[in-house]
Motif scaffolding. Structure first.
Motif, PDB file in Angstrom:
ATOM      1  N   MET A  37      -0.700   8.728   4.264  1.00 55.61           N
ATOM      2  CA  MET A  37      -0.195   7.499   3.948  1.00 55.61           C
ATOM      3  C   MET A  37      -1.013   6.550   4.498  1.00 55.61           C
ATOM      4  O   MET A  37      -0.992   6.575   5.670  1.00 55.61           O
ATOM      5  CB  MET A  37       1.314   7.463   4.177  1.00 55.61           C
ATOM      6  N   ALA A  55      -0.391   4.763   8.208  1.00 57.21           N
ATOM      7  CA  ALA A  55       0.241   5.701   8.992  1.00 57.21           C
ATOM      8  C   ALA A  55      -0.581   6.304  10.131  1.00 57.21           C
ATOM      9  O   ALA A  55       0.138   6.684  11.385  1.00 57.21           O
ATOM     10  CB  ALA A  55       0.634   7.204   8.197  1.00 57.21           C
ATOM     11  N   ALA A  73       2.035   3.832  -0.074  1.00 57.99           N
ATOM     12  CA  ALA A  73       3.254   4.764   0.201  1.00 57.99           C
ATOM     13  C   ALA A  73       4.054   5.052  -1.277  1.00 57.99           C
ATOM     14  O   ALA A  73       4.528   6.075  -1.368  1.00 57.99           O
ATOM     15  CB  ALA A  73       4.267   3.784   0.884  1.00 57.99           C
ATOM     16  N   GLU A 114      11.227  15.350   2.852  1.00 65.94           N
ATOM     17  CA  GLU A 114      11.573  15.310   4.221  1.00 65.94           C
ATOM     18  C   GLU A 114      11.776  16.291   5.013  1.00 65.94           C
ATOM     19  O   GLU A 114      11.375  16.569   6.336  1.00 65.94           O
ATOM     20  CB  GLU A 114      12.694  14.224   4.753  1.00 65.94           C
ATOM     21  N   ASN A 131       6.309   9.524   8.111  1.00 69.99           N
ATOM     22  CA  ASN A 131       5.271   8.789   7.201  1.00 69.99           C
ATOM     23  C   ASN A 131       4.118   9.372   7.823  1.00 69.99           C
ATOM     24  O   ASN A 131       2.957   8.834   7.155  1.00 69.99           O
ATOM     25  CB  ASN A 131       5.711   7.461   6.755  1.00 69.99           C
TER      26      ASN A 131
END
Length: 136
Positions: free
Chosen positions: A9, A12, A49, A56, A66
């Protein structure tokens, strides 16, 4: 002769950390899969994103963040299950230790393809034309 693609991402991971991630992956390939030092081909691809999706906690007792890395390693077949298991463990441990990435954020996919399916340049299939021995 692995080719490594790392997707993450955007925002990140900082550029400085991407270099450390790259070097860590390469060293693990050398250590665990006996990859030659100069066999170094990697590409990083960042995603906004809204383009990057994951669950998760799928297969985990904790949560991904992330900072998730999708690490695709395309390589010739022939490594044992035991070698692959050591590779997964060592890469996760090394990325966590050296790059500060939690192990839950390290998603690894090995994709095996025969050596005859590779061209290293010049329009040649080096394995088919005698440049690289084909393992049987």
């Amino acid at each position: 002769m692995p080719f490594v693609r790392i997707e993450y991402m955007k925002e990140a991971h900082h550029n400085k950390n991407l270099n450390k991630i790259s070097k860590t992956i390469q060293q693990t390939l050398i250590n665990e899969f006996d990859v030659p030092i100069k066999d170094y081909f990697q590409v990083f691809q960042s995603h906004e994103a809204h383009e990057f999706f994951y669950d998760e906690s799928y297969f985990l007792n904790s949560k991904r963040s992330n900072k998730l890395l999708y690490i695709y390693v395309t390589l010739a077949p022939g490594r044992s299950k035991a070698k692959k298991l050591r590779f997964y463990k060592e890469l996760s441990t090394s990325l966590s230790t050296h790059c500060g990435i939690q192990t839950e954020d390290i998603f690894i996919l090995l994709v095996e393809t025969e050596r005859e399916n590779w061209s290293f340049g010049n329009g040649l299939a080096q394995a088919l034309e005698g440049g690289i021995p084909i393992e049987k």
